[in-house]
Write a protein that holds these residues in place. Structure first.
Motif, PDB file in Angstrom:
ATOM      1  N   HIS A   1     -13.760   5.708 -16.802  1.00  0.00           N
ATOM      2  CA  HIS A   1     -15.269   5.191 -16.433  1.00  0.00           C
ATOM      3  C   HIS A   1     -14.061   6.055 -14.443  1.00  0.00           C
ATOM      4  N   LYS A   2     -15.193   6.372 -13.521  1.00  0.00           N
ATOM      5  CA  LYS A   2     -14.564   7.028 -12.781  1.00  0.00           C
ATOM      6  C   LYS A   2     -15.679   6.498 -11.800  1.00  0.00           C
ATOM      7  N   GLY A   3     -16.343   5.953 -10.855  1.00  0.00           N
ATOM      8  CA  GLY A   3     -17.143   5.624 -10.382  1.00  0.00           C
ATOM      9  C   GLY A   3     -16.217   3.861  -9.832  1.00  0.00           C
ATOM     10  N   LYS A   4     -17.124   3.601  -8.921  1.00  0.00           N
ATOM     11  CA  LYS A   4     -16.457   2.053  -8.127  1.00  0.00           C
ATOM     12  C   LYS A   4     -16.536   1.526  -9.652  1.00  0.00           C
ATOM     13  N   ILE A   5     -15.518   0.761  -9.730  1.00  0.00           N
ATOM     14  CA  ILE A   5     -16.200  -0.752 -10.729  1.00  0.00           C
ATOM     15  C   ILE A   5     -15.340  -1.912  -9.993  1.00  0.00           C
ATOM     16  N   ARG A   6     -16.382  -2.788  -8.853  1.00  0.00           N
ATOM     17  CA  ARG A   6     -16.244  -3.817  -8.048  1.00  0.00           C
ATOM     18  C   ARG A   6     -16.228  -5.612  -8.734  1.00  0.00           C
ATOM     19  N   LEU A   7     -15.644  -6.040  -9.257  1.00  0.00           N
ATOM     20  CA  LEU A   7     -15.443  -6.928  -9.578  1.00  0.00           C
ATOM     21  C   LEU A   7     -16.054  -8.486  -8.545  1.00  0.00           C
TER      22      LEU A   7
ATOM     23  N   SER B   1     -15.589 -20.511 -38.210  1.00  0.00           N
ATOM     24  CA  SER B   1     -17.549 -20.120 -38.142  1.00  0.00           C
ATOM     25  C   SER B   1     -17.987 -19.690 -37.612  1.00  0.00           C
ATOM     26  N   ILE B   2     -18.270 -18.595 -37.411  1.00  0.00           N
ATOM     27  CA  ILE B   2     -18.504 -17.383 -35.805  1.00  0.00           C
ATOM     28  C   ILE B   2     -19.694 -16.616 -36.656  1.00  0.00           C
ATOM     29  N   SER B   3     -20.570 -16.357 -35.984  1.00  0.00           N
ATOM     30  CA  SER B   3     -21.748 -15.585 -35.165  1.00  0.00           C
ATOM     31  C   SER B   3     -21.350 -14.038 -35.247  1.00  0.00           C
ATOM     32  N   MET B   4     -22.085 -13.162 -35.832  1.00  0.00           N
ATOM     33  CA  MET B   4     -21.796 -11.742 -35.253  1.00  0.00           C
ATOM     34  C   MET B   4     -22.118 -11.720 -33.877  1.00  0.00           C
ATOM     35  N   ALA B   5     -21.990 -10.895 -33.399  1.00  0.00           N
ATOM     36  CA  ALA B   5     -22.126 -10.525 -32.386  1.00  0.00           C
ATOM     37  C   ALA B   5     -23.045 -10.145 -31.858  1.00  0.00           C
ATOM     38  N   VAL B   6     -23.717 -10.618 -30.692  1.00  0.00           N
ATOM     39  CA  VAL B   6     -25.010 -10.497 -30.168  1.00  0.00           C
ATOM     40  C   VAL B   6     -24.881  -9.986 -28.194  1.00  0.00           C
ATOM     41  N   GLY B   7     -25.920  -9.859 -28.358  1.00  0.00           N
ATOM     42  CA  GLY B   7     -26.789  -9.994 -26.497  1.00  0.00           C
ATOM     43  C   GLY B   7     -26.018  -8.201 -26.513  1.00  0.00           C
ATOM     44  N   ASN B   8     -27.145  -8.128 -24.891  1.00  0.00           N
ATOM     45  CA  ASN B   8     -27.550  -8.005 -24.507  1.00  0.00           C
ATOM     46  C   ASN B   8     -26.572  -7.107 -23.081  1.00  0.00           C
ATOM     47  N   CYS B   9     -25.431  -7.178 -23.020  1.00  0.00           N
ATOM     48  CA  CYS B   9     -24.499  -7.235 -21.437  1.00  0.00           C
ATOM     49  C   CYS B   9     -23.177  -6.070 -21.396  1.00  0.00           C
ATOM     50  N   PHE B  10     -23.470  -4.645 -21.933  1.00  0.00           N
ATOM     51  CA  PHE B  10     -22.542  -4.715 -22.161  1.00  0.00           C
ATOM     52  C   PHE B  10     -21.967  -3.118 -21.205  1.00  0.00           C
ATOM     53  N   TYR B  11     -21.189  -2.854 -21.531  1.00  0.00           N
ATOM     54  CA  TYR B  11     -20.753  -1.121 -21.323  1.00  0.00           C
ATOM     55  C   TYR B  11     -21.126   0.031 -21.938  1.00  0.00           C
ATOM     56  N   VAL B  12     -22.126   0.577 -22.026  1.00  0.00           N
ATOM     57  CA  VAL B  12     -22.056   1.783 -22.454  1.00  0.00           C
ATOM     58  C   VAL B  12     -21.646   2.920 -21.903  1.00  0.00           C
ATOM     59  N   PRO B  13     -21.310   3.590 -22.486  1.00  0.00           N
ATOM     60  CA  PRO B  13     -20.452   5.062 -21.767  1.00  0.00           C
ATOM     61  C   PRO B  13     -21.061   6.085 -21.736  1.00  0.00           C
ATOM     62  N   GLY B  14     -20.756   6.849 -20.488  1.00  0.00           N
ATOM     63  CA  GLY B  14     -21.601   7.662 -20.078  1.00  0.00           C
ATOM     64  C   GLY B  14     -21.773   7.327 -18.854  1.00  0.00           C
ATOM     65  N   LYS B  15     -22.705   8.400 -17.761  1.00  0.00           N
ATOM     66  CA  LYS B  15     -22.866   8.665 -16.406  1.00  0.00           C
ATOM     67  C   LYS B  15     -21.293   7.666 -15.740  1.00  0.00           C
ATOM     68  N   PRO B  16     -20.262   8.265 -15.917  1.00  0.00           N
ATOM     69  CA  PRO B  16     -19.144   7.843 -15.322  1.00  0.00           C
ATOM     70  C   PRO B  16     -18.943   7.975 -13.586  1.00  0.00           C
ATOM     71  N   GLU B  17     -19.596   8.729 -13.237  1.00  0.00           N
ATOM     72  CA  GLU B  17     -19.523   8.717 -11.734  1.00  0.00           C
ATOM     73  C   GLU B  17     -20.310   7.521 -10.944  1.00  0.00           C
ATOM     74  N   GLN B  18     -21.064   7.014 -11.825  1.00  0.00           N
ATOM     75  CA  GLN B  18     -21.870   5.681 -11.548  1.00  0.00           C
ATOM     76  C   GLN B  18     -21.419   4.602 -11.006  1.00  0.00           C
TER      77      GLN B  18
ATOM     78  N   SER C   1      -7.263   2.830  -9.537  1.00  0.00           N
ATOM     79  CA  SER C   1      -7.353   2.731  -7.558  1.00  0.00           C
ATOM     80  C   SER C   1      -8.545   2.515  -7.430  1.00  0.00           C
ATOM     81  N   ASN C   2      -9.911   2.681  -8.559  1.00  0.00           N
ATOM     82  CA  ASN C   2     -11.233   3.019  -8.764  1.00  0.00           C
ATOM     83  C   ASN C   2     -11.691   1.259  -9.118  1.00  0.00           C
ATOM     84  N   PHE C   3     -11.423   0.548  -9.424  1.00  0.00           N
ATOM     85  CA  PHE C   3     -10.967  -1.126 -10.123  1.00  0.00           C
ATOM     86  C   PHE C   3     -10.512  -2.185  -8.360  1.00  0.00           C
TER      87      PHE C   3
END
Lengths: 120, 317
Positions: B218-224, B175-192, B248-250
């Motif tokens: 997403h076009k901007g750098k993504i650094r993990l 049994s699991i709950s629905m998904a919650v939380g505000n830490c996620f990617y919102v599409p838009g500002k692809p150069e950020q 190449s941007n990751f």
């Protein structure tokens, strides 16, 4: 036009809040009062405070100011710390090219909370 | 006349804010400034649309989930609203695979029995029984993965994680709950540019968020940056290196904080390494997950390095 409108309303507060809060958190004189507080909640409070200082809509009473800062007064919050915050309000508005006469009006509003903030 | 539906009751709210309308009729909604500033009166719309004015100043991830401020909301149509944490109905799911990812972390794939909306990086509550649950972040991406993917770290004496490690088996119904939380990617500002910093199983949401951003072109750098004591704690390294080769941007920067330096790994605390590599974060979007002390400190440090408060997303656990 009201002071709030002249300064630029909510967009102006949004521009000011991060600049202001960054100055506060970098200031060795006062940053300890913000140790361990949640950034997001604190940023919302800073925004409410700046909105009031800019003559904008607010619901704060002197009693709220007293209650909200009582634990900090107990930790030694005094005039020198209040002065530091006043400096940062002025510097933030200067950075945003707000004219001097409007800065003076905002500073006067912020100044009017001094005794409540310091619990006197 | 627009109506506000709340808790099974319907309220008229002609020329009144949702907050005034509900409180006038005896419903207790926490509130403070009544000016759309302090966000104390935040509610969530689960039916109908709220006017954009009611969402001014909220983070994009909150807007995306239809959160709004009750004091600034003058509805133009019927809406159904709930308190922020009252949307957690439970869902049954089947365990489809279990694999060891690192010494103390296992990956679990589960298949919900019904349509399951979520964003990569959100979390669910995973129930051991009726009253015992723990939150786990989602490492899967809805558009890319059929199953939901969780990383579970074994916590010493942890009621739920030990049960998962010792008892859970493939094909079990959970049994699991629905998904919650505000830490996620919102599409838009692809150069950020995007900075992701995590420790331990904090990699789970970041792995999902990074792949979600890449999927959304997403076009901007993504650094993990992923930190652990030693290389044994840096799981999914092979997948992340492949992701780096394909995009190449990751970039993926694994960090170890203890012992001698190891080729291919940065040496130091993950937050220090990330800030030394990226001292100016003005304009960046930042995601922080994992150890609460690291996350709290990172929120302040990345803000002082120039990231805007509304662009910093954090999930401590």
């Amino acid at each position: 036009m009201s002071l709030y409108e002249e300064i630029g309303g909510e967009p102006a507060v949004n521009a000011a809040v991060d600049i202001f809060y960054r100055k506060v958190l970098k200031d060795d004189r006062i940053k300890r009062f913000f140790d361990g507080v949640d950034m997001d909640r604190q940023a919302a409070k800073q925004k409410a405070f700046l909105t009031m200082a800019f003559g904008g809509p607010h619901n704060y009473t002197g009693e709220d100011m007293r209650r909200g800062h009582a634990h900090l007064v107990a930790q030694g919050l005094n005039d020198s710390h209040f002065d530091a915050v006043m400096e940062h309000i002025g510097a933030t508005l200067t950075e945003l090219n707000v004219p001097g006469n409007l800065i003076a009006q905002a500073a006067a509003i912020a100044e009017s909370t001094r005794n409540d903030v310091l619990g006197r | 006349m627009p109506k506000v539906n709340f808790g099974g009751q319907s309220y008229d709210c002609k020329d009144k804010s949702v907050l005034d309308c509900l409180t006038a009729q005896g419903v207790a909604i926490p509130s403070s400034c009544h000016s759309g500033i302090c966000q104390t009166c935040m509610l969530r719309a689960v039916g109908g649309n709220v006017p954009p004015k009611a969402q001014e100043g909220l983070k994009p991830t909150l807007i995306d989930q239809n959160y709004f401020l009750a004091c600034s909301c003058y509805p133009e149509e019927d809406i159904e609203v709930v308190l922020p944490n009252d949307a957690l109905t439970r869902v049954r799911a089947t365990v489809s695979s279990i694999e060891l990812l690192a010494g103390d972390i296992i990956g679990i794939k589960i298949q919900p029995s019904q349509t399951f909306d979520y964003r990569a990086g959100q979390f669910i509550n995973f129930y051991k029984d009726e009253t015992t649950s723990r939150s786990y972040s989602l490492a899967s991406v809805p558009a890319l993965n059929e199953d939901i993917f969780l990383h579970v770290r074994k916590v010493p004496d942890g009621l739920v994680s030990n049960w998962i490690f010792n008892n859970l088996q493939v094909n079990d119904i959970v049994s699991i709950s629905m998904a919650v939380g505000n830490c996620f990617y919102v599409p838009g500002k692809p150069e950020q540019d995007i900075l992701l910093i995590g420790t331990g199983s904090g990699l789970a949401p970041l792995y999902g968020i990074a792949r979600d951003a890449l999927y959304n072109k997403h076009k901007g750098k993504i650094r993990l940056y992923h930190g652990a004591y030693n290389t044994a704690g840096l799981y999914l390294a092979e997948e992340l290196r492949k992701l780096e080769e394909a995009n190449s941007n990751f970039s993926y920067i694994p960090c170890i904080s203890e012992g001698p330096a190891v080729n291919g790994f940065a040496k130091g605390m993950v937050l220090d390494v990330a800030l030394a590599d990226n001292p100016d974060l003005a304009g960046w979007r930042v995601f922080l997950c994992g150890n609460p002390a690291m996350v709290t400190s990172a929120k302040t440090q990345t803000f002082l390095a120039g990231a805007a408060t509304r662009d910093i997303f954090a999930d401590p656990f």
